[in-house]
Structure formats: C-alpha cells, structure tokens
Scaffold this motif. Sequence first.
Motif, short mmCIF file in Angstrom:
data_model
loop_
_atom_site.label_atom_id
_atom_site.label_comp_id
_atom_site.label_asym_id
_atom_site.label_seq_id
_atom_site.Cartn_x
_atom_site.Cartn_y
_atom_site.Cartn_z
N MET A 80 12.15 85.85 -3.74
CA MET A 80 11.00 86.49 -4.42
C MET A 80 10.74 87.84 -3.78
O MET A 80 10.62 87.95 -2.56
N LEU A 81 10.65 88.88 -4.62
CA LEU A 81 10.27 90.21 -4.18
C LEU A 81 8.86 90.45 -4.70
O LEU A 81 8.63 90.45 -5.91
N MET A 82 7.91 90.61 -3.78
CA MET A 82 6.50 90.74 -4.15
C MET A 82 5.94 92.08 -3.69
O MET A 82 6.51 92.73 -2.81
N ASP A 83 4.82 92.45 -4.29
CA ASP A 83 4.21 93.75 -4.00
C ASP A 83 5.22 94.88 -4.22
O ASP A 83 5.42 95.74 -3.35
N LEU A 84 5.87 94.85 -5.40
CA LEU A 84 6.85 95.87 -5.74
C LEU A 84 6.23 97.26 -5.68
O LEU A 84 5.09 97.45 -6.13
N LYS A 85 6.98 98.21 -5.17
CA LYS A 85 6.49 99.58 -5.05
C LYS A 85 6.58 100.34 -6.37
O LYS A 85 5.87 101.32 -6.57
N SER A 86 7.47 99.90 -7.27
CA SER A 86 7.59 100.48 -8.62
C SER A 86 8.35 99.49 -9.50
O SER A 86 8.96 98.55 -8.99
N ALA A 87 8.33 99.75 -10.80
CA ALA A 87 9.05 98.88 -11.74
C ALA A 87 10.55 98.98 -11.47
O ALA A 87 11.05 100.03 -11.07
N LEU A 88 11.26 97.88 -11.68
CA LEU A 88 12.71 97.87 -11.53
C LEU A 88 13.33 97.91 -12.91
O LEU A 88 13.06 97.04 -13.74
N LYS A 89 14.15 98.91 -13.16
CA LYS A 89 14.74 99.12 -14.48
C LYS A 89 16.12 98.47 -14.59
O LYS A 89 16.85 98.39 -13.60
N GLU A 90 16.48 98.06 -15.79
CA GLU A 90 17.79 97.50 -16.04
C GLU A 90 18.86 98.51 -15.64
O GLU A 90 18.75 99.70 -15.94
N GLY A 91 19.88 98.05 -14.91
CA GLY A 91 20.96 98.93 -14.46
C GLY A 91 20.71 99.56 -13.10
O GLY A 91 21.63 100.11 -12.49
N GLU A 92 19.48 99.48 -12.60
CA GLU A 92 19.13 100.05 -11.30
C GLU A 92 19.65 99.13 -10.19
O GLU A 92 19.62 97.91 -10.31
N SER A 93 20.12 99.73 -9.10
CA SER A 93 20.57 98.94 -7.94
C SER A 93 19.41 98.74 -6.97
O SER A 93 18.60 99.63 -6.75
N VAL A 94 19.38 97.55 -6.37
CA VAL A 94 18.35 97.21 -5.39
C VAL A 94 19.07 96.67 -4.16
O VAL A 94 19.91 95.79 -4.27
N LYS A 95 18.75 97.20 -2.99
CA LYS A 95 19.37 96.73 -1.75
C LYS A 95 18.52 95.61 -1.15
O LYS A 95 17.30 95.74 -1.04
N LEU A 96 19.18 94.52 -0.80
CA LEU A 96 18.56 93.40 -0.09
C LEU A 96 19.30 93.21 1.22
O LEU A 96 20.52 93.37 1.27
N THR A 97 18.58 92.87 2.26
CA THR A 97 19.20 92.44 3.50
C THR A 97 18.84 90.99 3.70
O THR A 97 17.66 90.63 3.78
N LEU A 98 19.85 90.13 3.72
CA LEU A 98 19.67 88.70 3.94
C LEU A 98 19.92 88.40 5.41
O LEU A 98 20.89 88.93 5.99
N THR A 99 19.09 87.57 6.02
CA THR A 99 19.27 87.21 7.42
C THR A 99 19.65 85.75 7.50
O THR A 99 18.93 84.87 7.01
N PHE A 100 20.83 85.49 8.11
CA PHE A 100 21.37 84.15 8.26
C PHE A 100 21.30 83.73 9.72
O PHE A 100 21.36 84.58 10.63
N GLU A 101 21.23 82.44 9.95
CA GLU A 101 21.16 81.89 11.31
C GLU A 101 22.41 82.28 12.12
O GLU A 101 22.30 82.70 13.27
N LYS A 102 23.61 82.16 11.54
CA LYS A 102 24.85 82.45 12.26
C LYS A 102 25.41 83.84 11.93
O LYS A 102 25.83 84.56 12.82
N ALA A 103 25.42 84.21 10.67
CA ALA A 103 26.04 85.47 10.24
C ALA A 103 25.18 86.69 10.54
O ALA A 103 25.67 87.81 10.49
N GLY A 104 23.90 86.48 10.83
CA GLY A 104 23.01 87.61 11.09
C GLY A 104 22.65 88.31 9.78
O GLY A 104 22.55 87.68 8.72
N ASP A 105 22.45 89.62 9.85
CA ASP A 105 22.04 90.40 8.67
C ASP A 105 23.24 90.72 7.78
O ASP A 105 24.29 91.17 8.28
N VAL A 106 23.06 90.49 6.48
CA VAL A 106 24.10 90.80 5.48
C VAL A 106 23.44 91.63 4.40
O VAL A 106 22.48 91.20 3.75
N ASP A 107 23.94 92.85 4.18
CA ASP A 107 23.41 93.73 3.12
C ASP A 107 24.06 93.38 1.79
O ASP A 107 25.28 93.23 1.70
N VAL A 108 23.23 93.29 0.77
CA VAL A 108 23.69 92.97 -0.58
C VAL A 108 23.19 94.06 -1.50
O VAL A 108 22.03 94.43 -1.45
#
Length: 108
Positions: A80-108
Amino acid sequence: SVSNAWVRATPGGAKVTAAFMEIKSEDGDKLLSAKSDVAGRVEVHTHIMDGDVMKMRRVESLEVEKGGSRMLKPMGDHIMLMDLKSALKEGESVKLTLTFEKAGDVDV
C-alpha cells in the motif's frame, strides 16, 4: 527476484494506491518493508476474511518459501502506498525499494 511489478494508476485527488508483483527466492526470505518517494507512507498488507467481509491488514512481513514465489495481487497480498504526493498516471514509472530479511534492499 522481483518480476511483473505494477502500481495502480490513480484519479486526481486520490491519496492511496497499491503495488503488485511476483517475488521469487531460491533460499527463502521475508519481505519486511517497502518505501517510495511518491508516498508519505508505504506498508506491506494482506487480506483476511472476517466472517463474510474481506478486510485489508498491515503485516510485519511476508514470507517467500525456499525455491518458491509469492504473488502480490489485487484482493491478496500487496504493497500500500499512502499519502501520495501526486496522482499516478497510466504509463508512469514508480520506484519502490523493498527490504528483505536476507537480500536487504531491492529496487524495483
């Protein structure tokens, strides 16, 4: 590895959306958290049945079994992405950083 990642576009004024993807792990791992510059707050969620009502709940982690995969999808586990700073448009890219217990940070 993370594949097929996507975030639901939002109408103007919407302050929440969700991200979905498939997570695979050869050795097994746990998704602990996520973050994104487009949102003020990001949480890992699941859906549970409460009687006849499906409810969304924040969870501390999502486990990916050794040699398995975990599908984050609508009406199931998701980010869940909350308190969005602006609307997200179709076709727009959004960067997420996922944090895993073993793998650490993974950028998506």
